[in-house]
Motif scaffolding. Structure first.
Motif, short mmCIF file in Angstrom:
data_model
loop_
_atom_site.label_atom_id
_atom_site.label_comp_id
_atom_site.label_asym_id
_atom_site.label_seq_id
_atom_site.Cartn_x
_atom_site.Cartn_y
_atom_site.Cartn_z
N GLY A 181 0.79 -1.23 0.00
CA GLY A 181 0.00 0.00 0.00
C GLY A 181 0.81 1.27 0.00
N HIS A 182 2.09 1.18 -0.36
CA HIS A 182 2.97 2.35 -0.38
C HIS A 182 3.09 2.90 -1.79
CE1 HIS A 182 4.90 0.45 3.41
NE2 HIS A 182 3.97 1.33 3.76
N LEU A 183 2.95 4.22 -1.91
CA LEU A 183 3.04 4.89 -3.21
C LEU A 183 4.48 5.39 -3.40
CD1 LEU A 183 1.01 5.72 -5.50
CD2 LEU A 183 0.99 7.99 -4.43
N TYR A 184 5.11 4.97 -4.49
CA TYR A 184 6.51 5.33 -4.74
C TYR A 184 6.59 6.72 -5.38
CZ TYR A 184 7.62 0.40 -3.80
OH TYR A 184 7.75 -0.85 -3.22
N ASP A 185 6.24 7.69 -4.59
CA ASP A 185 6.19 9.08 -5.04
C ASP A 185 7.47 9.81 -4.60
OD1 ASP A 185 5.26 11.45 -6.10
OD2 ASP A 185 3.43 11.52 -4.88
N PHE A 186 7.62 11.02 -5.10
CA PHE A 186 8.73 11.88 -4.68
C PHE A 186 8.73 12.00 -3.15
CE2 PHE A 186 10.05 16.15 -3.37
CZ PHE A 186 11.35 16.18 -3.87
N ALA A 187 9.91 11.91 -2.56
CA ALA A 187 10.13 12.04 -1.12
C ALA A 187 9.65 10.83 -0.33
CB ALA A 187 9.53 13.32 -0.56
N PHE A 188 9.39 9.70 -0.99
CA PHE A 188 9.06 8.48 -0.27
C PHE A 188 10.33 7.70 0.06
CE2 PHE A 188 8.33 3.89 -0.23
CZ PHE A 188 7.41 3.79 0.80
N GLY A 189 10.36 7.14 1.24
CA GLY A 189 11.45 6.28 1.66
C GLY A 189 11.11 5.65 2.99
N MET A 190 11.81 4.58 3.36
CA MET A 190 11.53 3.86 4.60
C MET A 190 12.81 3.69 5.42
SD MET A 190 8.98 0.86 3.19
CE MET A 190 8.39 0.45 4.84
N ASN A 191 12.62 3.60 6.74
CA ASN A 191 13.68 3.17 7.64
C ASN A 191 13.17 1.95 8.41
OD1 ASN A 191 11.95 4.25 9.58
ND2 ASN A 191 13.13 6.14 9.81
N TRP A 192 13.87 1.54 9.45
CA TRP A 192 13.46 0.33 10.17
C TRP A 192 12.08 0.48 10.79
CZ3 TRP A 192 16.50 -1.85 7.41
CH2 TRP A 192 17.89 -1.89 7.51
N SER A 193 11.66 1.69 11.09
CA SER A 193 10.37 1.91 11.74
C SER A 193 9.21 1.95 10.76
CB SER A 193 10.40 3.21 12.55
OG SER A 193 11.40 3.18 13.54
N GLY A 194 9.50 2.15 9.49
CA GLY A 194 8.44 2.25 8.49
C GLY A 194 8.66 3.43 7.57
N VAL A 195 7.56 4.03 7.10
CA VAL A 195 7.64 5.15 6.16
C VAL A 195 8.18 6.38 6.88
CG1 VAL A 195 6.31 6.68 4.66
CG2 VAL A 195 5.73 4.25 4.79
N ILE A 196 9.15 7.03 6.27
CA ILE A 196 9.78 8.22 6.84
C ILE A 196 8.84 9.42 6.65
CG2 ILE A 196 11.74 9.81 6.71
CD1 ILE A 196 13.40 7.41 5.66
N ASN A 197 8.65 10.16 7.72
CA ASN A 197 7.83 11.38 7.64
C ASN A 197 8.47 12.45 8.53
OD1 ASN A 197 5.74 13.11 6.92
ND2 ASN A 197 4.42 12.42 8.60
N ASP A 198 9.68 12.83 8.21
CA ASP A 198 10.44 13.77 9.03
C ASP A 198 10.38 15.18 8.44
OD1 ASP A 198 12.13 13.63 6.84
OD2 ASP A 198 13.67 12.45 7.87
N GLU A 199 11.21 16.07 8.96
CA GLU A 199 11.19 17.47 8.53
C GLU A 199 11.53 17.62 7.06
OE1 GLU A 199 10.07 20.08 10.23
OE2 GLU A 199 9.51 18.60 11.75
N ARG A 200 12.37 16.74 6.53
CA ARG A 200 12.72 16.81 5.11
C ARG A 200 11.48 16.58 4.25
NH1 ARG A 200 16.75 12.16 4.42
NH2 ARG A 200 15.15 11.21 5.75
N VAL A 201 10.70 15.60 4.63
CA VAL A 201 9.48 15.29 3.87
C VAL A 201 8.50 16.46 3.95
CG1 VAL A 201 7.53 13.72 3.65
CG2 VAL A 201 9.79 12.82 4.26
#
Length: 772
Positions: free
Chosen positions: A748-768
């Protein structure tokens, strides 16, 4: 001026020191380093000169100056107390037209040593090929001596070097050679990007090498960290100056809005704001001498490229080829392609204020000039004088891309000239038109003749006084970039110091850490990674297809391990059969295709144009335009470059089969897929068979193993979109960023601009939050 001095000579095993003391207490010291003399002085810059050049020092007010034109008096351009602007104006006024024309030249690619044989990039040494003669790798070739002396050329593009020490000695030999000519103008050596990592290189705490290894520009963009790019620029510029390189033919800040374009990998991706921030950080770092507010002896001129709109190539074809000469703007989004230049490279935070040089685009911006003229960037007064000089207020050097004044004889090869839109003009007329547009320098031209012909044309049409003024204007710009970085004071290198700086362990470590930060994890089904225990791994062999090279030749077809298994064994137990393994690693590359033109299709009565595909399986362009936006070339009869309905095959279709076959063999056991790419990829053929997907932008294999094993955690984000399918690619508009339907994976993950994952899951930090 009379200078009374006492001379004290102290002889050490390797160095001679001469201390000179003036009657009023001011001092300067001179000592020999390698083949040159180094002059150090209190309250003044360090000078370097070669005794072999015949140059002498002048002493004025107790300070040392170089008598570059050997007239026994201090000229303004020799006086380091004056501003670079004052010095460049003085020297430009003294130069002959021949010398100015030489400054306007920029050499073809020069390796150290030059290769044997005939053709592009080959040269002789005292009339013999390098391998047959007695020349040293650091000697100047016959062609180099000719263009430096007879053609007055001073801008040299250096490519591969045998090693850093050889590069330093070659630099010293070249600087000594030109120091003894005319006005003693030093050589300004440049380089295309040379820090990209090698997949097979191994890093350790004491690693040192030819140069520090970093991700590609696209990989740096994947970090979404302009400060990291700034740090790269600090290190890279220090290594450049230690190699004698004072101008970087970078960064490439084209906004890559067309996903099929093969130069996508050299950019900072498709997002205008991210590209702008990365461009600013890169230029600031390269041009700023540490511990200063701007220019200095450690600065490297940044030649930002390619002004502008290069990322919008129709159908993804590239303008190195006549078949790809057009950029198109179906979304009316041309202006946004300026942002990375105007808001980034021309709007620096440091004291250098803006990039010192610009390289315009090869391409024709189809039907964008309201005058109706369709010509390549450097030939266009609308693009250069109006938009770059007047509107963007760019005051620096403008240098054409390489080889645009020569003829081109074929549609499907980059070997030859790129005179797009001015094919009917002579070589000299093309030079004249480029000068009229506002350009200063001719990339890839070693020969002075056509420039002098252009001067005569200008004199005949507008008067010799006007022609002289125009040439002096370019000379001032070109010389200013040399004065600001200290080349007139000391262009020489200590080879021992070069060896210490270039590729030193600290720099290698920082480059490696940047590589780790550039790897994007797109999928981690059921949190397969990290695999911290020493599990059993199966690494299937990869079929490396025979692929034609852009500049000729063809790669060797082979089937072998895609990674050094000795390296893998440091992390996991390697087994030969999938039945024995706990998991598998498949290493594949992006779909490999041609250049978008086929002579075979043309011979069979077609127009020659073929689709460029981002998928592995055969692709038929059923959704392509029936009529191309742009078209027309003296070498073809048609103006319609459509490839609708045609089928293209990827050379490496077997990469897809490698993944599917491995998953079948592994059953329920996880398969880790590493895709090495430099542009978007259709992953629908791969993702269903992969438990983990890692995107590598040309990093060392060791970095991938560090992530797979959990020694490092992935943190990178996609600097581009991954298309749902090729229909989405055909539907997007070449000039518009982030306008594709993106791929949705099984999780269910969309491979859009600024998508990426770490060990915890989908990254949603200040960069995003900032960029998405």
């Amino acid at each position: 001026m009379t200078f009374h001095k006492q001379l004290l000579q102290i002889v050490f095993p390797c160095t001679i020191f001469m201390l000179l003391t003036s009657c009023d207490g001011q001092k300067w010291s001179e000592h020999q380093v390698d083949s040159f003399m180094l002059v150090e002085q209190r309250g003044g810059p360090t000078l370097g000169y070669s005794p072999a050049s015949g140059l002498k020092l002048l002493t004025v007010d107790g300070y040392a100056f170089k008598d570059l034109n050997r007239n026994d008096s201090l000229d303004a351009y020799e006086d380091w107390r004056l501003t670079p602007q004052e010095r460049s104006a003085d020297l430009a006024a003294q130069l002959s037209i021949e010398e100015i024309a030489g400054l306007m030249l920029y050499s073809s690619h020069q390796s150290v040593p030059m290769k044997d044989g005939m053709g592009y990039g080959a040269s002789l040494y005292d009339g013999k090929p390098f391998e047959e003669g007695t020349a040293k790798p650091s000697d100047l070739s016959d062609d180099q001596k000719k263009f430096l002396k007879e053609d007055h050329l001073r801008a040299v593009l250096m490519t591969s070097v045998e090693n850093p020490e050889v590069a330093a000695v070659w630099n010293n030999n070249m600087q000594a050679f030109v120091e003894g000519l005319d006005h003693g103008i030093p050589a300004n050596t440049s380089s295309d990007p040379r820090h990209e990592a090698k997949a097979t290189a191994e890093f350790n705490a004491g690693a040192g090498g030819q140069i520090s290894l970093w991700p590609t520009s696209l990989g740096l963009a994947a970090t979404f960290d302009p400060q990291l790019v700034y740090r790269f620029g600090e290190i890279a510029s220090e290594e450049y100056r230690a190699l004698g390189i004072a101008t970087a033919l970078s960064p490439q800040v084209d906004i890559a809005t067309e996903p099929r374009w093969f130069r996508f990998s050299g950019t900072f991706g498709e997002d205008p704001q991210l590209s702008t921030d990365m461009a600013r950080a890169y230029c600031d770092a390269f041009q700023t001498t540490p511990n200063t507010k701007g220019w200095g002896m450690k600065s490297v001129n940044a030649m930002v490229k390619h002004w502008y709109g290069y990322g919008a190539q129709e159908g993804g074809r590239d303008s190195h080829f006549a078949s790809g000469k057009f950029a198109v703007y179906p979304g009316n989004n041309r202006e946004e392609h300026k942002r990375s230049f105007v808001e980034g490279a021309f709007h620096l935070e440091g004291g250098t204020k803006m990039a010192s040089a610009v390289m315009p685009i090869y391409s024709i911006l189809w039907n964008q000039d309201h005058s109706g003229e369709n010509v390549g960037g450097s030939f266009s007064k609308w693009m250069i004088e109006q938009q770059l000089r007047q509107e963007a207020k760019f005051e620096g050097v403008i240098c054409t891309d390489w080889g645009i004044t020569k003829d081109m004889k074929v549609l499907d090869s980059p070997i030859g000239g790129k005179p797009w839109g001015v094919e009917q003009l002579s070589e000299a007329e093309r030079h004249y038109k480029i000068l009229q547009a506002g350009v200063d320098q001719f990339g890839g031209n070693n020969e002075i003749g056509p420039v002098l012909e252009a001067y005569e044309m200008w004199s005949k049409e507008q008067g010799e006084k006007n022609a002289r003024e125009r040439f002096e204007l370019s000379a001032r710009r070109l010389l200013l970039n040399m004065f600001r970085v200290g080349l007139f004071e000391n262009p020489y290198l200590d080879p021992a110091e070069t060896q210490k700086i270039v590729g030193n362990p600290d720099f290698m470590k920082e480059g490696y850490e940047a590589q780790l930060k550039s790897v994007v994890m797109l999928k981690n089904h059921t949190k397969v990674l990290p695999l911290k225990n020493k599990k059993k791994v199966y690494v299937p062999k990869r079929h490396f297809p025979a692929i034609p090279g852009m500049w000729g030749g063809i790669s060797e077809e082979k089937t072998e391990e895609p990674i050094d298994l000795t390296l893998v064994k440091k992390y996991f137990d390697v087994v030969e059969q999938p039945e024995e393994a706990d998991f598998a690693i498949c290493l594949i590359q992006e779909p490999s295709i041609g250049v978008g033109y086929s002579l075979d299709d043309a011979r069979k009565g077609g127009n020659g144009y073929m689709p460029l595909s981002l998928q592995y399986d055969d692709y038929t362009a059923t959704d392509a335009r029936a009529v191309s936006i742009a078209g027309g070339d003296p070498l073809e009869k048609t103006t319609n470059r459509s490839f609708k309905g045609k089928t293209i095959k990827a050379y490496n279709r077997d990469d897809m089969l490698l993944v599917t076959d491995t998953k079948k063999a592994m059953g329920d056991k996880p398969v880790v897929v590493v895709v090495e790419t430099g542009r978007p990829v259709v992953l629908s053929e791969i993702e269903p068979y992969a438990d983990v997907i890692l995107i590598s932008f040309n990093v060392q294999h060791q970095a991938l193993l560090d992530i797979i094993s959990g020694k490092a955690e992935p943190s990178a984000l996609l600097p581009m979109q991954m298309p749902a399918d090729m229909k989405a690619v055909e539907e997007q508009q070449e000039d518009v960023p982030r306008d594709m339907r993106c791929y949705l994976d099984a999780d269910g993950h969309l491979y859009d601009f600024a998508f990426g994952m770490n060990w915890s899951g989908v990254i949603n930090d200040e960069r995003v939050k900032k960029y998405k």
